[in-house]
Motif scaffolding. Structure first.
Motif: not given
Length: 462
Positions: A65, A73, A95
């Motif tokens: 990420l 995200i 996520s």
């Protein structure tokens, strides 16, 4: 994403159990609640083995990420774009959901506990994605029950690392034929070299077999061990029950055929890894120690005996106990000293004999905590109570073994103390299944308690 893909919501214990678990869901989407990141952060600095896993998980999430925007995200970062696209790489999205921002009134459980916040987040995702299957993944049994009670439609354990579905299917290390073995063999070729006789029979007699699997029959006439095979034939070394029951190690003789098979493997220098499983009182530790003394002192096959075992909270400091490392480990290794007393209880001075033998065999008590980075050469290593070790911890120990070293792993899957392990996820189960086809290893399930009639009754009825 399409409606046929699944959304998996991960609990903290999944990432502690396997830090890269979020990469194991292939084309499906993975959601990590903010509470999970908070728990990983609180665990990462503790002085426990699980802290390392927390740090690895945090770094792995950061790598995926790192270049994503806050909006990406929340929406989901495609793993294929960050990890590259190949057949093995996951193609779903990762996520993070801010479960702290969920409204109290829209939730079914209070926000006072971390588990509740994760469950509430999973239920919210489920409510917002009615066309897709949403699954909460946790190893916490109570959390699975709470989630179902709160309205979560799908709750699962993490099973990617499980090699078997039920411990009942775990390899026992031997196969028992119904009736007489030779009545089931139509064709057989045999050859004898010295005292060793090898039979070659059709593989169809035992199609599913593995190296060093012991063979027994109900008639108590035949005992053998699989030493090789090809597409058509199976090579079986004839051991004979009489020879197995006549095995001797440091004055100890087997009390049943299972101990006879174990002693055969323990005394065989061509077998580098012996895995002993079975209930309390079946003789795992005593047989291993007697074989260690026999091969080190009498036969001179190894230079020393190293004894180690997992301690409760394996990575906790053992510095609170006084003395050297060996003295600190003494309370955890009392089973070894008990077995030494049994082996020398007939001596005129038992304590003198024990001290002499410990020096003669160069018996060293070591902590598992300090095994990483070592290289153990020409040693007989006893790893006791290894049902409480994870697969990665056992890998650390097994990879320490250098040339001329024999490793004996013993444990009872009914006595797991770890909060993070079950019988099917224990490192002991893992190595039994992984090493069953390795020609340098042998597994024996010691079926039957021989400690006493009291212990035998307790094992069967309590």
């Amino acid at each position: 994403m399409t409606s046929d893909t699944i959304i998996y919501v991960l609990d903290t214990n999944i990432l502690l159990h396997e830090p890269f678990a979020f990469l194991s869901f292939k084309e499906h989407d993975v959601v990590v609640p903010m509470t999970v990141l908070e728990e990983l952060d609180s665990i990462k600095d503790r002085k426990r083995d699980v802290s390392r896993d927390a740090r690895v998980a945090i770094r792995a999430l950061e790598d995926v990420l790192a270049n994503a925007t806050p909006e990406e995200i929340i929406e989901g970062v495609p793993l294929a774009t960050t990890l590259g696209s190949n057949e093995q790489a996951p193609s779903g999205c990762l996520s993070i959901i801010n479960d702290y921002a969920l409204e109290q009134k829209a939730s079914t459980l209070s926000f006072n506990e971390n588990d509740n916040r994760i469950i509430n987040a999973a239920i919210q995702i489920q409510n917002n994605n009615t066309e897709r299957k949403v699954v909460l993944v946790t190893k916490d049994i109570n959390m699975r029950l709470k989630a179902k009670g709160a309205g979560m439609g799908h709750v699962e354990d993490y099973r990617t690392d499980q090699l078997i579905d039920d411990v009942r299917f775990l390899t026992k290390g031997y196969h028992k034929f119904d009736g007489d073995f030779w009545q089931q063999v139509k064709e057989c070729e045999s050859e004898t070299e010295g005292r060793t006789t090898t039979h070659y029979i059709k593989k169809s007699v035992l199609p599913a077999t593995y190296m060093n699997e012991y063979l027994l029959d109900e008639g108590e006439h035949f005992a053998g061990r699989v030493v090789g095979w090809d597409d058509e034939k199976l090579a079986i070394q004839d051991l004979s029950r009489e020879r197995l029951m006549a095995k001797n190690a440091w004055g100890i003789h087997p009390k049943n055929i299972y101990q006879g098979m174990a002693m055969d493997a323990l005394l065989d220098p061509t077998i580098d890894l012996v895995i002993l499983t079975g209930p309390a009182g079946c003789g795992k530790t005593l047989l291993a120690l007697a074989s260690a003394l026999e091969t080190v002192i009498e036969r001179g096959l190894y230079d020393k005996v190293i004894v180690t075992r997992s301690t409760p909270e394996i990575a906790e400091s053992i510095g609170f106990l006084p003395g050297t490392e060996e003295e600190k480990m003494a309370p955890w290794l009392a089973a070894i000293t008990d077995s030494l007393e049994v082996l020398h209880k007939q001596d005129e001075s038992m304590s003198g004999s024990m001290n002499y033998i410990m020096e003669k065999a160069n018996i060293q008590f070591k902590s598992v905590n300090f095994m990483r980075g070592r290289s153990i050469q020409n040693a007989f290593v006893l790893l006791d109570e290894c049902q409480n070790l994870t697969a990665s911890q056992l890998k650390t120990i097994i990879t320490r073994c250098g040339e001329g070293t024999k490793l004996v792993c013993s444990g009872n899957l009914a006595q797991i103390d770890s909060n993070y392990l079950t019988a099917v996820t224990s490192g002991l189960t893992y190595i039994v299944e992984r090493f069953k086809d390795f020609p340098g290893s042998s597994t024996i399930n010691l079926n039957g308690v021989v400690r006493s009639r009291l212990a035998s009754f307790a094992e069967e009825n309590l």
